[in-house]
Design an enzyme around this catalytic site. Structure first.
Site, PDB file in Angstrom:
ATOM      1  N   LYS A  41       0.857  -1.271   0.014  1.00 46.56           N
ATOM      2  CA  LYS A  41      -0.097   0.081  -0.083  1.00 46.56           C
ATOM      3  C   LYS A  41       0.851   1.521  -0.056  1.00 46.56           C
ATOM      4  CE  LYS A  41      -1.814   1.585   3.960  1.00 46.56           C
ATOM      5  NZ  LYS A  41      -1.583   3.182   4.372  1.00 46.56           N
ATOM      6  N   ASN A  42       1.855   1.431   0.942  1.00 45.68           N
ATOM      7  CA  ASN A  42       2.320   2.817   1.320  1.00 45.68           C
ATOM      8  C   ASN A  42       3.562   2.746   0.127  1.00 45.68           C
ATOM      9  OD1 ASN A  42       1.081   3.121   3.482  1.00 45.68           O
ATOM     10  ND2 ASN A  42       2.730   2.499   4.933  1.00 45.68           N
ATOM     11  N   CYS A  83      -5.900  12.928  12.606  1.00 48.41           N
ATOM     12  CA  CYS A  83      -6.583  11.500  12.124  1.00 48.41           C
ATOM     13  C   CYS A  83      -6.376  10.540  13.341  1.00 48.41           C
ATOM     14  CB  CYS A  83      -5.814  10.980  10.958  1.00 48.41           C
ATOM     15  SG  CYS A  83      -4.467  10.127  11.399  1.00 48.41           S
ATOM     16  N   ARG A 130      -0.336  14.142  13.088  1.00 46.73           N
ATOM     17  CA  ARG A 130       0.405  13.906  11.904  1.00 46.73           C
ATOM     18  C   ARG A 130       0.559  15.154  11.226  1.00 46.73           C
ATOM     19  NH1 ARG A 130      -2.008   8.325   9.356  1.00 46.73           N
ATOM     20  NH2 ARG A 130       0.170   8.400   8.370  1.00 46.73           N
ATOM     21  N   ASP A 182       3.180   0.185  12.305  1.00 45.41           N
ATOM     22  CA  ASP A 182       2.085  -0.288  11.644  1.00 45.41           C
ATOM     23  C   ASP A 182       1.783  -1.878  11.912  1.00 45.41           C
ATOM     24  OD1 ASP A 182       1.496   1.991  10.362  1.00 45.41           O
ATOM     25  OD2 ASP A 182       2.366   1.399   8.273  1.00 45.41           O
ATOM     26  N   ARG A 233      -9.275   0.070   3.640  1.00 40.77           N
ATOM     27  CA  ARG A 233      -8.349   0.953   3.263  1.00 40.77           C
ATOM     28  C   ARG A 233      -6.973   0.235   2.707  1.00 40.77           C
ATOM     29  NH1 ARG A 233      -6.184   4.875   7.423  1.00 40.77           N
ATOM     30  NH2 ARG A 233      -4.810   4.800   5.678  1.00 40.77           N
TER      31      ARG A 233
HETATM   32  C1  UD1 Z   1       3.701   6.461   6.889  1.00 40.13           C
HETATM   33  C2  UD1 Z   1       2.984   5.332   6.423  1.00 40.13           C
HETATM   34  C3  UD1 Z   1       2.267   4.929   7.527  1.00 40.13           C
HETATM   35  C4  UD1 Z   1       3.322   4.585   8.737  1.00 40.13           C
HETATM   36  C5  UD1 Z   1       4.419   5.753   9.032  1.00 40.13           C
HETATM   37  C6  UD1 Z   1       5.440   5.403   9.848  1.00 40.13           C
HETATM   38  C7  UD1 Z   1       2.295   6.116   4.054  1.00 40.13           C
HETATM   39  C8  UD1 Z   1       1.190   6.328   3.272  1.00 40.13           C
HETATM   40  N1  UD1 Z   1       1.936   6.111   5.385  1.00 40.13           N
HETATM   41  O1  UD1 Z   1       3.080   7.883   7.135  1.00 40.13           O
HETATM   42  O2  UD1 Z   1       1.580   3.863   7.198  1.00 40.13           O
HETATM   43  O3  UD1 Z   1       2.842   4.366   9.800  1.00 40.13           O
HETATM   44  O4  UD1 Z   1       4.820   6.377   7.546  1.00 40.13           O
HETATM   45  O5  UD1 Z   1       6.100   4.257   9.281  1.00 40.13           O
HETATM   46  O6  UD1 Z   1       3.386   5.591   3.709  1.00 40.13           O
HETATM   47  N2  UD1 Z   1       5.433  13.960  11.661  1.00 40.13           N
HETATM   48  C9  UD1 Z   1       5.716  15.063  11.995  1.00 40.13           C
HETATM   49  N3  UD1 Z   1       5.707  16.375  10.889  1.00 40.13           N
HETATM   50  C10 UD1 Z   1       5.798  15.935   9.784  1.00 40.13           C
HETATM   51  C11 UD1 Z   1       5.544  14.729   9.398  1.00 40.13           C
HETATM   52  C12 UD1 Z   1       5.520  13.741  10.508  1.00 40.13           C
HETATM   53  O7  UD1 Z   1       5.838  15.592  13.101  1.00 40.13           O
HETATM   54  O8  UD1 Z   1       5.955  16.907   8.879  1.00 40.13           O
HETATM   55  C13 UD1 Z   1       5.375  12.799  12.750  1.00 40.13           C
HETATM   56  C14 UD1 Z   1       4.216  12.400  12.634  1.00 40.13           C
HETATM   57  O9  UD1 Z   1       3.236  13.110  13.212  1.00 40.13           O
HETATM   58  C15 UD1 Z   1       4.271  11.139  13.100  1.00 40.13           C
HETATM   59  C16 UD1 Z   1       5.806  10.834  12.937  1.00 40.13           C
HETATM   60  O10 UD1 Z   1       6.397  11.872  12.432  1.00 40.13           O
HETATM   61  O11 UD1 Z   1       4.227  11.238  14.705  1.00 40.13           O
HETATM   62  C17 UD1 Z   1       5.891   9.785  11.639  1.00 40.13           C
HETATM   63  O12 UD1 Z   1       5.275  10.179  10.513  1.00 40.13           O
HETATM   64  P1  UD1 Z   1       5.757   9.833   9.285  1.00 40.13           P
HETATM   65  O13 UD1 Z   1       6.855   8.893   9.189  1.00 40.13           O
HETATM   66  O14 UD1 Z   1       5.676  10.958   8.357  1.00 40.13           O
HETATM   67  O15 UD1 Z   1       4.454   8.953   8.654  1.00 40.13           O
HETATM   68  P2  UD1 Z   1       3.619   9.219   7.400  1.00 40.13           P
HETATM   69  O16 UD1 Z   1       4.276   9.510   6.135  1.00 40.13           O
HETATM   70  O17 UD1 Z   1       2.239   9.890   7.832  1.00 40.13           O
END
Ligand code: UD1
Length: 418
Positions: free
Chosen positions: A22-23, A117, A122, A304, A396
């Site tokens: 998926k990701n 969410c 996030r 995950d 999803r």
């Molecule tokens: C992706 C995955 C999700 C997985 C996650 C962590 C996809 C579509 N989703 O989500 O399934 O659980 O990686 O492996 O690929 N954060 C910030 N600021 C930012 C971005 C992130 O503070 O600008 C924080 C988030 O709130 C969270 C942490 O960093 O607490 C990890 O987020 P991130 O690695 O960005 O996850 P996603 O890309 O949203």
């Protein structure tokens, strides 16, 4: 609204094939807009998140068609749209991955601010800081992020190895002028898959899978044909389905290396894992041992898989401690598992799971995608019937979940409710 009804107690047996990740698929579909013309993606899972992203691409003017069950053709026009609509984007956080590619292609892009969410706040601050470092002007207005300017190579340091921020900045940098170096990047296999895909489109991305990614900008990218990696989280979920039911399942179409953090923890619980070429066999045990889990960015234990592990450990013969460090709201599953007889105490980011002898079927609800999968696992092992609400959250991210589990002997069905 659908419900899943599971009559627990069957030991799962047989072979099951894992779908595309998926990701990775979401990132690759977003990256496809970087090039005008046709890109063909194979091994794309037919899941709701992919369908929503394809609707968004359609709205941006792309021609989307399925050539085969899991082979997708995307035809991207020269003047691809620049604004993703709120009504679609609100259904899929990962739609924010279009910001970097659209900025690169069109010099301007607009996506809705993601909002909170179910699993946490996030924010997108790291994505935006990175794009700003590449020279983009960022405005936050009326709930939207607007980025404009043509990206220029630069050094970017991420405060946290965010998967989404790494992907967005990497995509924006592929067609930037000059060299971009991104430090403290995410090292997830999906990042490596995206880099390989971008390189197949003509980009020059080096270092994916390490802490530092270097991108030499090129003027144009071209469409390509590429196959998405297998889904390590679906594989992990199937591994735990075998373990929690005391079953014996061969999981096919996996990349064993991607599964090492999950294999290591599963073995600590007493399950046997036999690795083969592109497949692995999991043999469960009647005596599940407790273990401690701390979620971390890859190659740490994946957030995950934390929920599914909580379901397994709720049936262990002892006490386990789970610490969730990636998302702040991902332990709420404990309350649902308690409805099934589990003994779980959650305090902040820590859950103490005291194993019980049995779980009992109950009416429960998925809080998010992975907690939904964990409830399916709990239902498979529980005595009596479990009825899971909010199944759309599970849809999803899992392709043909019931079909696959039923082929292994699970007694489960879906019903529609008003
Ligand atoms: C992706 C995955 C999700 C997985 C996650 C962590 C996809 C579509 N989703 O989500 O399934 O659980 O990686 O492996 O690929 N954060 C910030 N600021 C930012 C971005 C992130 O503070 O600008 C924080 C988030 O709130 C969270 C942490 O960093 O607490 C990890 O987020 P991130 O690695 O960005 O996850 P996603 O890309 O949203």
């Amino acid at each position: 609204m659908d419900k899943l009804l599971i009559a627990g107690g069957q030991k799962l047996q047989g072979r099951v094939k894992v779908s595309g990740a998926k990701n990775a698929a979401l990132a690759l579909i977003a990256a496809a807009v970087l090039a005008e013309g046709e890109t063909v993606l194979e091994n794309v899972p037919r899941i709701a998140d992919v369908e929503v992203l394809l609707h968004i691409l359609d709205d941006l003017g792309a021609k989307v068609s399925w050539l085969e069950e899991n082979t997708l053709a995307l035809n991207i026009p020269a003047a691809v749209g620049i604004a993703t609509p709120y009504n679609l984007a609100k259904r899929l956080r990962a739609s924010n991955l279009l910001l970097g590619p659209l900025l690169s292609r069109r010099g301007e892009a607009q996506v809705p601010l993601p909002g909170g969410c179910n699993i946490g706040t996030r924010p997108m601050d790291l994505h935006l800081k990175g794009l700003q470092a590449l020279g983009a002007a960022i405005e936050l207005e009326h709930g939207y992020v607007k980025a404009s300017g043509s990206p220029q190579g630069n050094r970017v340091y991420l405060d946290f190895p965010s998967v989404g921020a790494t992907e967005n900045i990497m995509m924006a940098a592929t067609r930037a002028q000059g060299i971009t170096v991104i430090e403290n990047v995410a090292k997830e296999p999906e990042i490596v898959d995206l880099a390989n895909f971008l390189n197949a489109m003509g980009a020059k991305v080096r270092g994916a899978g390490t802490d530092l990614i270097k991108i030499e900008g090129v003027p144009e990218l071209h469409g390509t044909r590429y196959s998405v990696i297998p889904d390590r989280i679906e594989a992990g979920t199937m591994m735990l389905a075998a373990a929690i039911t005391g079953g014996n399942v061969v999981i096919q179409n996996v990349i064993n290396r991607h599964l090492q953090p999950i294999i290591a923890k599963l073995q600590e619980t007493g399950a046997q894992v036999i690795e083969g070429e592109g497949e692995l066999q999991v043999i469960g045990t009647a005596e599940i041992k407790p273990t401690d889990i701390k979620t971390l960015p890859y190659p740490g234990f994946p957030t995950d898989m934390q929920s599914q592990m909580m379901a397994l450990l709720s049936l262990s013969q002892g006490t386990s401690v789970i610490v969730e460090t990636v998302f702040e709201n991902r332990l709420q599953l404990g309350e649902e598992l308690k409805r099934m007889g589990a003994n779980i105490k959650v305090e902040g980011q820590t859950a103490v799971v005291i194993g019980v002898e049995k779980l009992y079927g109950a009416e429960v609800k998925a809080c998010d995608l992975r907690s939904g999968a964990a409830l399916v696992l709990a239902g498979l092992a529980a005595e009596g019937e479990t009825s899971i609400n909010q199944v759309h959250l599970i849809d999803r991210g899992y392709e043909k979940l019931e079909e696959k589990l039923r082929s292994l002997g699970a007694d489960m069905r879906r019903i529609s409710v008003d």
